[in-house]
Write a protein that holds these residues in place. Structure first.
Motif, PDB file in Angstrom:
ATOM      1  N   ILE A  74       0.858  -1.182   0.000  1.00  0.00           N
ATOM      2  CA  ILE A  74       0.000   0.000   0.000  1.00  0.00           C
ATOM      3  C   ILE A  74       0.893   1.231   0.000  1.00  0.00           C
ATOM      4  N   GLN A  75       0.766   1.970  -1.048  1.00  0.00           N
ATOM      5  CA  GLN A  75       1.675   3.087  -1.277  1.00  0.00           C
ATOM      6  C   GLN A  75       0.825   4.318  -1.587  1.00  0.00           C
ATOM      7  N   PRO A  76       0.985   5.383  -0.813  1.00  0.00           N
ATOM      8  CA  PRO A  76       0.074   6.514  -0.985  1.00  0.00           C
ATOM      9  C   PRO A  76       0.317   7.360  -2.226  1.00  0.00           C
ATOM     10  N   LEU A  81       4.605   4.551  -6.725  1.00  0.00           N
ATOM     11  CA  LEU A  81       4.058   3.247  -7.056  1.00  0.00           C
ATOM     12  C   LEU A  81       4.430   2.859  -8.493  1.00  0.00           C
ATOM     13  N   ASP A  98      -2.573  -1.258  -9.134  1.00  0.00           N
ATOM     14  CA  ASP A  98      -3.965  -0.902  -9.360  1.00  0.00           C
ATOM     15  C   ASP A  98      -4.199   0.405  -8.629  1.00  0.00           C
ATOM     16  N   ARG A 104     -15.171   3.895  -6.007  1.00  0.00           N
ATOM     17  CA  ARG A 104     -15.198   4.404  -4.648  1.00  0.00           C
ATOM     18  C   ARG A 104     -16.321   5.411  -4.495  1.00  0.00           C
ATOM     19  N   PHE A 119     -10.898  23.641   4.719  1.00  0.00           N
ATOM     20  CA  PHE A 119     -10.431  22.262   4.772  1.00  0.00           C
ATOM     21  C   PHE A 119      -9.731  21.911   3.465  1.00  0.00           C
ATOM     22  N   PHE A 123      -5.635  21.199   2.791  1.00  0.00           N
ATOM     23  CA  PHE A 123      -5.139  19.939   2.263  1.00  0.00           C
ATOM     24  C   PHE A 123      -4.855  20.002   0.771  1.00  0.00           C
ATOM     25  N   LEU A 126      -3.065  17.361  -1.262  1.00  0.00           N
ATOM     26  CA  LEU A 126      -3.716  16.125  -1.675  1.00  0.00           C
ATOM     27  C   LEU A 126      -4.693  16.342  -2.805  1.00  0.00           C
TER      28      LEU A 126
ATOM     29  N   CYS B  36      -2.963   1.892  -4.035  1.00  0.00           N
ATOM     30  CA  CYS B  36      -3.074   3.050  -3.155  1.00  0.00           C
ATOM     31  C   CYS B  36      -4.181   2.749  -2.139  1.00  0.00           C
ATOM     32  N   PRO B  37      -4.190   3.427  -1.010  1.00  0.00           N
ATOM     33  CA  PRO B  37      -5.118   3.064   0.068  1.00  0.00           C
ATOM     34  C   PRO B  37      -6.573   3.035  -0.387  1.00  0.00           C
ATOM     35  N   LEU B  40      -7.452  -0.161  -2.290  1.00  0.00           N
ATOM     36  CA  LEU B  40      -7.572  -1.364  -1.476  1.00  0.00           C
ATOM     37  C   LEU B  40      -8.979  -1.498  -0.897  1.00  0.00           C
ATOM     38  N   MET B  41      -9.594  -0.362  -0.662  1.00  0.00           N
ATOM     39  CA  MET B  41     -10.924  -0.395  -0.052  1.00  0.00           C
ATOM     40  C   MET B  41     -12.049  -0.444  -1.092  1.00  0.00           C
ATOM     41  N   VAL B  61       2.805  -1.637   4.268  1.00  0.00           N
ATOM     42  CA  VAL B  61       2.278  -0.268   4.270  1.00  0.00           C
ATOM     43  C   VAL B  61       3.468   0.674   4.210  1.00  0.00           C
ATOM     44  N   GLU B  63       5.241   4.343   3.900  1.00  0.00           N
ATOM     45  CA  GLU B  63       4.955   5.661   4.489  1.00  0.00           C
ATOM     46  C   GLU B  63       3.871   5.532   5.572  1.00  0.00           C
ATOM     47  N   PHE B  64       4.123   4.633   6.511  1.00  0.00           N
ATOM     48  CA  PHE B  64       3.065   4.333   7.479  1.00  0.00           C
ATOM     49  C   PHE B  64       2.727   5.499   8.391  1.00  0.00           C
ATOM     50  N   LEU B  70      -2.511  11.392   7.898  1.00  0.00           N
ATOM     51  CA  LEU B  70      -3.472  11.626   6.830  1.00  0.00           C
ATOM     52  C   LEU B  70      -4.870  11.134   7.171  1.00  0.00           C
ATOM     53  N   ALA B  72      -7.306  12.304   8.710  1.00  0.00           N
ATOM     54  CA  ALA B  72      -8.445  13.205   8.571  1.00  0.00           C
ATOM     55  C   ALA B  72      -8.930  13.285   7.132  1.00  0.00           C
ATOM     56  N   PHE B  73      -8.008  13.210   6.208  1.00  0.00           N
ATOM     57  CA  PHE B  73      -8.412  13.416   4.826  1.00  0.00           C
ATOM     58  C   PHE B  73      -8.441  12.139   4.007  1.00  0.00           C
ATOM     59  N   ARG B  74      -7.615  11.208   4.354  1.00  0.00           N
ATOM     60  CA  ARG B  74      -7.630   9.944   3.615  1.00  0.00           C
ATOM     61  C   ARG B  74      -7.965   8.824   4.600  1.00  0.00           C
ATOM     62  N   PRO B  75      -9.218   8.758   4.984  1.00  0.00           N
ATOM     63  CA  PRO B  75      -9.607   7.809   6.028  1.00  0.00           C
ATOM     64  C   PRO B  75      -9.252   6.368   5.688  1.00  0.00           C
ATOM     65  N   ASP B  76      -9.205   6.048   4.410  1.00  0.00           N
ATOM     66  CA  ASP B  76      -8.862   4.677   4.034  1.00  0.00           C
ATOM     67  C   ASP B  76      -7.451   4.322   4.486  1.00  0.00           C
ATOM     68  N   TYR B  77      -6.645   5.345   4.644  1.00  0.00           N
ATOM     69  CA  TYR B  77      -5.270   5.094   5.047  1.00  0.00           C
ATOM     70  C   TYR B  77      -5.191   4.605   6.488  1.00  0.00           C
ATOM     71  N   PHE B  80      -6.592   0.260   7.875  1.00  0.00           N
ATOM     72  CA  PHE B  80      -5.916  -1.007   7.593  1.00  0.00           C
ATOM     73  C   PHE B  80      -6.054  -2.020   8.720  1.00  0.00           C
TER      74      PHE B  80
END
Lengths: 133, 283
Positions: A74-76, A81, A98, A104, A119, A123, A126, B36-37, B40-41, B61, B63-64, B70, B72-77, B80
């Motif tokens: 899992i790579q952000p 990636l 993937d 989603r 907000f 951010f 991102l 990416c996180p 996976l979901m 994982v 960059e754990f 993250l 708050a903004f990337r809840p999927d992260y 796990f």
């Protein structure tokens, strides 16, 4: 640790597949942990060879005659990636990625955008495709 | 353009879709699969974990630290922990270049790690010389002078972070007109992948030593000997606290975000590094 079969397999895979003659600090321990099904937490500086720790695992499992299942990474950052997959393919290893999130629920961003503009601004790292960054 | 795609970093939508198709059309899954996180979901991966999870050897994982930073903004992260519920037999390998003791503890608990083997070394980046400066949105004379002074140093590089693409473009145009900074590159999210790669290669090779960018450029640590200019004032904001994803654009009450404090050498604590640069030709 040198006499351990996992370590021996790791050293030989590193040499033959990755052309690494001397494993760096922590890499051997990390691979041994993964093969022994032990959780590991690796905190090493940039450039220390963290990625090799898991890239070695499938080949080591194969070398040990064990069933090599998937290693899911899992790579952000998609840039990283892609770069890693490209590098592995260059080494003749099989890797894929993937990055599709088409199915989603898009509500997360919608909520962020509609409820709180600050907000979104906060951010912006991102939100690259937005006009802000 | 789907909103959720905004969450993805750095890659055009077209390219993401193409590469994804290539990957999932494989008849047999490859031994190393990068996700990416958010992916996976997705339902298809959730179904895979449920039905064919026994075929998984390891969860990695990378960059754990993002699990907390993250969240708050990337809840999927930060979701796990569910992986352990799905597949308790599969070990985790967590990787990071920056993690405080409290963050490590948080991650161990949230993922339900079982006495993980800790592999750690000093996070020392002796080649990275940097100084964080706040400067006006429009580069002023003192800032331009400071940039020239950095460039006068061997291998000195400057990254100028702007808050918006418009500001980055304005700064880039200004610098391009000057003799000493004529080889300035521009990096923002609207660049094509090809352009982004070209800019990074140019910076890595030393051909280009100044980059005007937005926060879309995050891999600052890959560029040694860098000085970071930030063209907006540091603001302490509750929402920004803890955002260590891009340390150079996050803020803290100290002015130096925590990750930066940990990336200096022992001999050169943040303040010392700062003084070192100040005592040189930077000011």
């Amino acid at each position: 640790m040198e006499e351990c079969p996992i370590a021996a397999a790791c050293v030989s895979v590193a040499k033959e597949v990755f052309s690494i003659h001397n494993l760096r600090f922590g890499q051997l321990e990390a691979v041994v942990s993964a093969v022994e099904k032990q959780d590991s937490m690796i905190v090493l500086p940039t450039g220390a060879g963290k990625s090799r720790c898991f890239q070695l695992v499938p080949s080591v499992l194969k070398r040990l005659g064990r069933e090599s299942g998937l290693v899911i990474v899992i790579q952000p950052l998609i840039a990283l990636l892609r770069a890693q997959v490209k590098e592995l393919e260059g080494l003749g290893l099989s890797a894929g990625f993937d990055a599709d999130v088409e199915d989603r629920d898009p509500a997360i961003l919608k909520k962020a955008r509609s409820s709180n503009l600050d907000f979104c601004k906060t951010f912006t790292p991102l939100l690259p495709p937005s006009p802000l960054a | 353009m789907r909103p959720a795609r905004y969450l993805l970093f750095f890659l055009s939508h077209k390219r993401a879709k193409q590469t994804n198709k290539q990957t999932i059309q494989q008849k047999s899954l490859r031994p190393l699969v990068y996700l990416c996180p958010e992916t996976l979901m997705t339902p298809r991966w959730a179904a895979f974990l449920k039905d064919r999870g026994s075929a998984i050897s390891l969860f990695v994982v990378d960059e754990f630290h993002g699990i907390k930073d993250l969240a708050a903004f990337r809840p999927d992260y930060s979701a796990f922990g569910n992986l352990r519920t799905f597949r308790p037999e599969v070990p985790f390998m967590l990787l990071s270049g920056t993690a405080s003791p409290s963050l490590k503890e948080h991650v161990i608990q949230s993922l339900g790690l079982r006495e993980p083997r800790m592999i750690e070394d000093a996070i020392d980046r002796p080649l990275l010389f940097w100084r964080l400066r706040d400067s006006p949105a429009h580069l002023d004379a003192p800032t331009l002078k400071a940039i020239d002074n950095v460039l006068a140093q061997k291998e000195g590089k400057v990254m100028i972070f702007s808050k918006t693409i418009g500001e980055a473009v304005r700064n880039w145009r200004l610098l391009k007109r000057r003799e000493t900074t004529s080889k300035t590159a521009l990096f923002h999210s609207r660049n094509t992948d090809t352009k982004k790669e070209a800019v990074i290669k140019s910076a890595m090779s030393g051909e280009c030593r100044v980059i005007c960018c937005t926060s879309a450029l995050g891999a600052v640590s890959e560029f040694p000997s860098s000085v970071v200019e930030r063209t907006w004032k540091n603001q302490t904001n509750e929402n920004q606290r803890g955002l260590t994803f891009l340390p150079f654009v996050s803020s803290s009450s100290m002015g130096f975000p925590a990750p930066l404090q940990t990336c200096c050498s022992k001999e050169g604590a943040p303040g010392e590094t700062n003084r070192k640069l100040k005592s040189g030709a930077c000011n």
